[in-house]
Design a protein around this motif. Structure first.
Motif, PDB file in Angstrom:
ATOM      1  N   THR A 257     -59.458  40.241   8.420  1.00  0.00           N
ATOM      2  CA  THR A 257     -59.493  41.699   8.239  1.00  0.00           C
ATOM      3  C   THR A 257     -58.143  42.331   8.572  1.00  0.00           C
ATOM      4  OG1 THR A 257     -60.404  43.736   9.202  1.00  0.00           O
ATOM      5  CG2 THR A 257     -60.483  41.812  10.580  1.00  0.00           C
ATOM      6  N   CYS A 258     -57.900  43.486   7.976  1.00  0.00           N
ATOM      7  CA  CYS A 258     -56.692  44.227   8.335  1.00  0.00           C
ATOM      8  C   CYS A 258     -56.812  44.782   9.758  1.00  0.00           C
ATOM      9  CB  CYS A 258     -56.416  45.343   7.334  1.00  0.00           C
ATOM     10  SG  CYS A 258     -57.582  46.685   7.389  1.00  0.00           S
ATOM     11  N   ALA A 259     -58.025  44.720  10.336  1.00  0.00           N
ATOM     12  CA  ALA A 259     -58.182  45.148  11.733  1.00  0.00           C
ATOM     13  C   ALA A 259     -57.426  44.220  12.685  1.00  0.00           C
ATOM     14  CB  ALA A 259     -59.661  45.208  12.112  1.00  0.00           C
ATOM     15  N   THR A 260     -56.970  43.064  12.212  1.00  0.00           N
ATOM     16  CA  THR A 260     -56.153  42.190  13.072  1.00  0.00           C
ATOM     17  C   THR A 260     -54.755  42.779  13.285  1.00  0.00           C
ATOM     18  OG1 THR A 260     -55.375  40.868  11.202  1.00  0.00           O
ATOM     19  CG2 THR A 260     -57.329  40.054  12.357  1.00  0.00           C
ATOM     20  N   TYR A 261     -54.348  43.721  12.421  1.00  0.00           N
ATOM     21  CA  TYR A 261     -53.003  44.299  12.580  1.00  0.00           C
ATOM     22  C   TYR A 261     -52.958  45.366  13.671  1.00  0.00           C
ATOM     23  CZ  TYR A 261     -51.890  42.019   8.141  1.00  0.00           C
ATOM     24  OH  TYR A 261     -51.694  41.092   7.153  1.00  0.00           O
ATOM     25  N   GLY A 262     -54.080  46.021  13.916  1.00  0.00           N
ATOM     26  CA  GLY A 262     -54.102  47.110  14.899  1.00  0.00           C
ATOM     27  C   GLY A 262     -53.429  48.355  14.353  1.00  0.00           C
ATOM     28  N   GLU A 263     -52.867  49.140  15.254  1.00  0.00           N
ATOM     29  CA  GLU A 263     -52.202  50.398  14.865  1.00  0.00           C
ATOM     30  C   GLU A 263     -50.953  50.060  14.035  1.00  0.00           C
ATOM     31  OE1 GLU A 263     -52.669  54.156  14.654  1.00  0.00           O
ATOM     32  OE2 GLU A 263     -53.836  53.251  16.284  1.00  0.00           O
ATOM     33  N   PRO A 264     -50.881  50.544  12.782  1.00  0.00           N
ATOM     34  CA  PRO A 264     -49.752  50.110  11.945  1.00  0.00           C
ATOM     35  C   PRO A 264     -48.393  50.554  12.468  1.00  0.00           C
ATOM     36  CG  PRO A 264     -51.196  51.636  10.768  1.00  0.00           C
ATOM     37  CD  PRO A 264     -51.809  51.429  12.097  1.00  0.00           C
ATOM     38  N   LYS A 265     -47.436  49.648  12.393  1.00  0.00           N
ATOM     39  CA  LYS A 265     -46.046  49.974  12.744  1.00  0.00           C
ATOM     40  C   LYS A 265     -45.342  50.494  11.504  1.00  0.00           C
ATOM     41  CE  LYS A 265     -45.589  47.770  16.946  1.00  0.00           C
ATOM     42  NZ  LYS A 265     -46.785  48.472  17.425  1.00  0.00           N
TER      43      LYS A 265
ATOM     44  N   GLU B 247     -48.218  40.830   5.173  1.00  0.00           N
ATOM     45  CA  GLU B 247     -48.783  39.776   6.027  1.00  0.00           C
ATOM     46  C   GLU B 247     -47.912  39.501   7.250  1.00  0.00           C
ATOM     47  OE1 GLU B 247     -48.498  39.632   2.757  1.00  0.00           O
ATOM     48  OE2 GLU B 247     -50.471  39.158   1.924  1.00  0.00           O
ATOM     49  N   LYS B 248     -46.648  39.948   7.209  1.00  0.00           N
ATOM     50  CA  LYS B 248     -45.753  39.695   8.355  1.00  0.00           C
ATOM     51  C   LYS B 248     -45.866  40.778   9.425  1.00  0.00           C
ATOM     52  CE  LYS B 248     -42.246  37.059   5.883  1.00  0.00           C
ATOM     53  NZ  LYS B 248     -42.374  37.391   4.460  1.00  0.00           N
ATOM     54  N   HIS B 249     -46.624  41.824   9.131  1.00  0.00           N
ATOM     55  CA  HIS B 249     -46.819  42.899  10.107  1.00  0.00           C
ATOM     56  C   HIS B 249     -47.362  42.305  11.406  1.00  0.00           C
ATOM     57  CE1 HIS B 249     -48.612  46.378  12.062  1.00  0.00           C
ATOM     58  NE2 HIS B 249     -47.893  47.153  11.263  1.00  0.00           N
ATOM     59  N   PRO B 250     -46.856  42.741  12.589  1.00  0.00           N
ATOM     60  CA  PRO B 250     -47.391  42.190  13.850  1.00  0.00           C
ATOM     61  C   PRO B 250     -48.904  42.381  13.964  1.00  0.00           C
ATOM     62  CG  PRO B 250     -45.605  43.766  14.264  1.00  0.00           C
ATOM     63  CD  PRO B 250     -45.824  43.751  12.783  1.00  0.00           C
ATOM     64  N   GLN B 251     -49.558  41.407  14.576  1.00  0.00           N
ATOM     65  CA  GLN B 251     -51.013  41.494  14.746  1.00  0.00           C
ATOM     66  C   GLN B 251     -51.337  41.823  16.207  1.00  0.00           C
ATOM     67  OE1 GLN B 251     -51.662  37.576  12.710  1.00  0.00           O
ATOM     68  NE2 GLN B 251     -53.416  38.630  11.837  1.00  0.00           N
ATOM     69  N   ASN B 252     -51.750  43.070  16.424  1.00  0.00           N
ATOM     70  CA  ASN B 252     -52.141  43.536  17.765  1.00  0.00           C
ATOM     71  C   ASN B 252     -53.438  44.319  17.670  1.00  0.00           C
ATOM     72  OD1 ASN B 252     -49.816  42.694  19.353  1.00  0.00           O
ATOM     73  ND2 ASN B 252     -48.676  44.166  18.109  1.00  0.00           N
TER      74      ASN B 252
ATOM     75  N   TYR C  17     -63.575  43.393  17.732  1.00  0.00           N
ATOM     76  CA  TYR C  17     -63.862  42.854  16.397  1.00  0.00           C
ATOM     77  C   TYR C  17     -62.589  42.266  15.781  1.00  0.00           C
ATOM     78  CZ  TYR C  17     -64.396  42.791  11.363  1.00  0.00           C
ATOM     79  OH  TYR C  17     -64.357  42.402  10.048  1.00  0.00           O
ATOM     80  N   GLY C  18     -61.524  43.077  15.751  1.00  0.00           N
ATOM     81  CA  GLY C  18     -60.247  42.612  15.184  1.00  0.00           C
ATOM     82  C   GLY C  18     -59.702  41.424  15.968  1.00  0.00           C
ATOM     83  N   MET C  19     -59.857  41.486  17.293  1.00  0.00           N
ATOM     84  CA  MET C  19     -59.364  40.390  18.134  1.00  0.00           C
ATOM     85  C   MET C  19     -60.138  39.102  17.852  1.00  0.00           C
ATOM     86  SD  MET C  19     -57.158  39.413  20.239  1.00  0.00           S
ATOM     87  CE  MET C  19     -56.376  40.683  21.223  1.00  0.00           C
ATOM     88  N   SER C  20     -61.455  39.219  17.621  1.00  0.00           N
ATOM     89  CA  SER C  20     -62.255  38.008  17.358  1.00  0.00           C
ATOM     90  C   SER C  20     -61.776  37.334  16.071  1.00  0.00           C
ATOM     91  CB  SER C  20     -63.758  38.340  17.303  1.00  0.00           C
ATOM     92  OG  SER C  20     -64.092  39.044  16.122  1.00  0.00           O
ATOM     93  N   LYS C  21     -61.412  38.141  15.085  1.00  0.00           N
ATOM     94  CA  LYS C  21     -60.934  37.571  13.814  1.00  0.00           C
ATOM     95  C   LYS C  21     -59.534  36.973  13.988  1.00  0.00           C
ATOM     96  CE  LYS C  21     -64.360  38.658  10.977  1.00  0.00           C
ATOM     97  NZ  LYS C  21     -64.991  37.772   9.989  1.00  0.00           N
ATOM     98  N   LEU C  22     -58.703  37.634  14.799  1.00  0.00           N
ATOM     99  CA  LEU C  22     -57.354  37.104  15.037  1.00  0.00           C
ATOM    100  C   LEU C  22     -57.431  35.770  15.794  1.00  0.00           C
ATOM    101  CD1 LEU C  22     -54.296  37.307  14.921  1.00  0.00           C
ATOM    102  CD2 LEU C  22     -54.357  38.736  16.974  1.00  0.00           C
TER     103      LEU C  22
END
Ligand code: UFG
Length: 329
Positions: free
Chosen positions: A121-129, A135-140, A145-150
């Motif tokens: 999910t794009c929820a793995t990216y967190g707050e967009p920078k 796909e290279k965007h940092p994942q925070n 939910y997002g953390m479980s997918k990351l």
């Protein structure tokens, strides 16, 4: 055969439908906690679908499926997916989405099955920078939910290095619409998503549609998202699977249209499709909603040859047709 976990649910069932139309035989593995047996039955009318009820948290359940069928690869959807609930009850999310997936991966290795397409999910990216998000965007991730997918993405990297498990991770943006023939659709007991909530509010059961905040730093003050049609998304899974079969290497792809629509724009499009005014009220922001999320999906286009074809209007129309069916259930 292809094993599809979570295929009694929304995205899993539409992907199963795409695979059936392409002539694949599938095994559905689902605990029916949020999915529906009627969805599996609808798939069984279309092609060769075996159903095994089971839970990824019980490793024996999944082991039994791999012992019973000759599985070539896995498409993995089974997961809980409510952001708000994951904040309230993180244990439920880590146990099912992470530990359940670990059980699945261990069992795959045990049975020497080394190809998996994973619903991330794009929820793995967190707050967009920055936007659009590539796909290279940092994942925070900013919620469990997002953390479980990351975490699962990271586990898959380690399983590739250690055991040669090849995985394609697909990071979806906002998924919308339903099967054009309304055989299956978006059927959630608890509905939190924008388009079905707008449509549900038109059936006169007292729930006025609420826009969660119009004071964001966007042109009309409401949040911007990237709404990708479910049939386009399902097609991307098949392209990813066929790429994995051919190239046998792990990779990650964003799936979105690269076009942002605000909540007010989606609402206006719904009014246009329905040909009527819909009641609406503006309420407070929903915690955890970033102002703007939309995809850079050039990689999926270049490598998988995936180009989303269907418009937001098409997603709304098909969602509305299915909503009419749901209202009679
Ligand atoms: N919204 C409303 N009213 C509603 C429902 C939603 O105004 O009744 C707004 C939200 O505040 C948000 C936008 O519509 O601004 C889209 O909300 P959704 O709940 O439809 O989708 P999200 O963007 O929150 O969530 C989706 C997926 C999640 C995934 C997330 C990644 O559903 O699984 O994208 O950001 F984690």
């Amino acid at each position: 055969m292809i094993l599809i976990t979570g295929a009694a649910g929304y995205i899993g069932s539409h992907t199963a439908l795409n695979f059936l139309n392409a002539g694949y035989d599938i095994v559905v593995f689902d605990n029916l906690e949020t999915g529906h047996i009627e969805t599996v039955e609808a798939l069984q009318k279309i092609g060769c679908v075996k159903f095994e009820k089971g839970d990824l948290r019980n490793i024996e359940d999944i082991d039994a499926v791999f012992s019973k069928y000759k599985i070539d690869a896995v498409i993995h959807f089974a997961a809980f997916a409510l952001v708000g609930e994951s904040v309230e009850n993180p244990s439920k999310y880590y146990r099912n989405n992470v530990v359940g997936t670990l059980n699945l991966l261990d069992t795959m290795i045990k049975h020497d099955i080394k190809k998996i397409v994973f619903s991330s999910t794009c929820a793995t990216y967190g707050e967009p920078k920055y936007t659009p998000i590539d796909e290279k965007h940092p994942q925070n991730p900013i919620n469990p939910y997002g953390m479980s997918k990351l975490m699962v993405e990271k586990i898959m990297d380690d399983f590739d290095r250690a055991y040669g498990l090849k995985s394609i991770r697909l990071r979806y943006f906002n998924v919308a619409g339903c099967d054009e023939l309304s055989r299956i659709g978006e059927w959630h007991e608890i509905e939190t998503h924008l388009i079905p909530n707008i449509l549900k509010s038109t059936f006169g059961q007292g729930q006025t549609f609420k826009i969660f905040g119009d004071d964001y730093d966007t042109p009309d003050g409401t949040c911007i998202r990237d709404y990708v049609n479910i049939e386009d998304l399902a097609q991307a899974h098949r392209l990813a699977f066929e790429y994995l079969q051919k190239e046998n290497k792990s990779d990650v792809f964003n799936l979105g249209t690269e076009k942002g629509s605000s909540v007010k724009q989606v609402f206006a499009e719904c009014e246009k499709v329905l040909g009527e005014k819909i009641d609406v009220e503006i309420t407070q922001r929903r915690p955890g909603d970033p102002a703007i999320l939309y995809a850079d999906a050039a990689k999926a286009k270049d490598i998988l040859g995936w180009t989303p074809q269907k418009s937001l209007e098409k997603s709304i129309k098909t969602a509305y047709e299915y909503e009419k069916i749901l209202q009679k259930k």
